[in-house]
Design a protein around this motif. Structure first.
Motif, PDB file in Angstrom:
ATOM      1  N   GLN A   1     -35.417 -27.972  48.365  1.00 43.45           N
ATOM      2  CA  GLN A   1     -34.503 -28.055  49.136  1.00 43.45           C
ATOM      3  C   GLN A   1     -33.284 -26.988  48.442  1.00 43.45           C
TER       4      GLN A   1
ATOM      5  N   SER B   1     -27.812 -25.712  51.722  1.00 43.31           N
ATOM      6  CA  SER B   1     -27.635 -25.496  53.087  1.00 43.31           C
ATOM      7  C   SER B   1     -28.982 -24.947  53.673  1.00 43.31           C
ATOM      8  N   GLN B   2     -30.134 -25.241  53.046  1.00 40.75           N
ATOM      9  CA  GLN B   2     -31.549 -24.936  53.787  1.00 40.75           C
ATOM     10  C   GLN B   2     -32.386 -26.238  54.069  1.00 40.75           C
ATOM     11  N   ALA B   3     -33.335 -26.183  54.908  1.00 42.24           N
ATOM     12  CA  ALA B   3     -34.249 -27.121  55.065  1.00 42.24           C
ATOM     13  C   ALA B   3     -34.928 -27.679  54.011  1.00 42.24           C
ATOM     14  N   PRO B   4     -35.470 -28.683  53.804  1.00 42.38           N
ATOM     15  CA  PRO B   4     -36.406 -29.005  52.691  1.00 42.38           C
ATOM     16  C   PRO B   4     -37.709 -28.276  53.077  1.00 42.38           C
TER      17      PRO B   4
ATOM     18  N   LEU C   1     -37.270 -32.625  45.925  1.00 43.71           N
ATOM     19  CA  LEU C   1     -37.616 -33.810  46.535  1.00 43.71           C
ATOM     20  C   LEU C   1     -38.854 -34.236  46.446  1.00 43.71           C
TER      21      LEU C   1
ATOM     22  N   PHE D   1     -38.412 -40.637  50.744  1.00 48.62           N
ATOM     23  CA  PHE D   1     -38.045 -39.672  49.824  1.00 48.62           C
ATOM     24  C   PHE D   1     -37.280 -40.311  48.636  1.00 48.62           C
ATOM     25  N   GLY D   2     -37.818 -39.671  47.705  1.00 51.01           N
ATOM     26  CA  GLY D   2     -36.882 -40.004  46.314  1.00 51.01           C
ATOM     27  C   GLY D   2     -35.467 -39.623  46.384  1.00 51.01           C
ATOM     28  N   PRO D   3     -34.665 -39.881  45.448  1.00 50.24           N
ATOM     29  CA  PRO D   3     -33.116 -39.249  45.330  1.00 50.24           C
ATOM     30  C   PRO D   3     -33.136 -37.926  44.896  1.00 50.24           C
ATOM     31  N   GLY D   4     -34.125 -37.251  44.424  1.00 47.59           N
ATOM     32  CA  GLY D   4     -34.259 -35.729  44.276  1.00 47.59           C
ATOM     33  C   GLY D   4     -33.972 -35.495  42.598  1.00 47.59           C
TER      34      GLY D   4
ATOM     35  N   ARG E   1     -32.636 -37.024  37.090  1.00 47.49           N
ATOM     36  CA  ARG E   1     -31.909 -36.867  38.413  1.00 47.49           C
ATOM     37  C   ARG E   1     -31.244 -35.262  38.083  1.00 47.49           C
TER      38      ARG E   1
ATOM     39  N   MET F   1     -32.706 -28.634  44.849  1.00 45.66           N
ATOM     40  CA  MET F   1     -32.874 -29.918  44.717  1.00 45.66           C
ATOM     41  C   MET F   1     -34.629 -29.958  44.878  1.00 45.66           C
TER      42      MET F   1
ATOM     43  N   TYR G   1     -41.051 -31.286  47.794  1.00 48.40           N
ATOM     44  CA  TYR G   1     -40.310 -30.466  48.622  1.00 48.40           C
ATOM     45  C   TYR G   1     -39.031 -29.579  47.801  1.00 48.40           C
TER      46      TYR G   1
END
Lengths: 114, 115
Positions: free
Chosen positions: B37, B40-43, B90, B106-109, B9, B88, B35
């Motif tokens: 991320q 404050s950004q989009a994946p 994902l 999605f997984g938890p990242g 994690r 992060m 992905y």
């Protein structure tokens, strides 16, 4: 490149208030999805809207897809502290050669204060 | 039960030291995505596998590689992490390629820190 603008970027409200967040684009999407992401977790799908003008309700959450399939809104009635999180919209569009592309907005960070 | 699992994690690595992030799924989905991320950004989609077919996004740096040894597992390899790669990461899966009705899970990242 498809762009999705989400507004507001940040929103802090009192418990019990209503709110609306927006997702706008100049591009047309085949469908649009709304996700909620809690800190340190992955996004979780809330809803997919497909038809222009479509309205979907999920308990206190109301999602609307614009008639032209370029924009969407999420309205929360009587917000609760459990609604706190990052709300992401993502638009699906055809990118050619049989492929589709999912484009995410930057999200609206919602804080509901008790 | 967790359907998309990411390990670890949290991952701390040193500048330039190769690192591998792991994703596994119990959904038997054909498609797996990675992905990135940032705060404050989009994946941002890096690449995806449709079964064994690898599809790289045009603007994904060569520093990022991926392996999918079987249906359940997919790895993200960062060959020489830079400070700008802290983010992060994902992992997501879907039964089939994105179409109007397809859902990505999605997984938890994994949060990567580069020192």
């Amino acid at each position: 490149t498809q762009l999705l603008e989400q507004s507001p970027q940040f929103l802090s409200i009192q418990e019990g208030e209503n709110l609306t967040v927006y997702c706008n684009s100049s591009s047309v999407f085949s469908s649009l999805q709304w996700y909620r992401q809690e800190p340190g977790e992955g996004p979780v799908l809330l809803v997919t809207v497909v038809t222009g003008g479509e309205v979907k309700k999920l308990k206190r959450l109301t999602f609307q897809f614009g008639d032209a399939r370029k924009d969407s809104s999420l309205h929360i009635t009587a917000a609760q502290t459990g609604d706190t999180g990052l709300y992401l919209c993502a638009g699906l569009s055809y990118s050619g050669a049989g492929s589709y592309q999912l484009t995410f907005g930057k999200g609206t960070k919602l804080s509901v204060i008790p | 039960d967790a359907m998309v699992i990411q390990n670890p994690r949290y991952q701390v690595t040193q500048f330039g030291k190769p690192v591998t992030l792991s994703c596994s799924q119990t959904l038997n989905h054909n498609v797996m995505y990675w992905y990135q991320q940032k705060s404050s950004q989009a994946p941002k989609l890096l690449f995806h596998y449709y079964d064994k077919d690898f599809n790289n996004e045009a603007d994904t740096p060569d520093n990022f590689q991926s392996r999918r040894p079987n249906t359940s597992f997919c790895f993200l390899d960062i060959r020489s992490p830079g400070l700008g790669d802290a983010a992060m990461y994902l992992c997501a899966t879907s039964r089939d390629l994105p179409t109007s009705g397809e859902t990505q899970y999605f997984g938890p990242g994994t949060r990567l820190l580069v020192l």
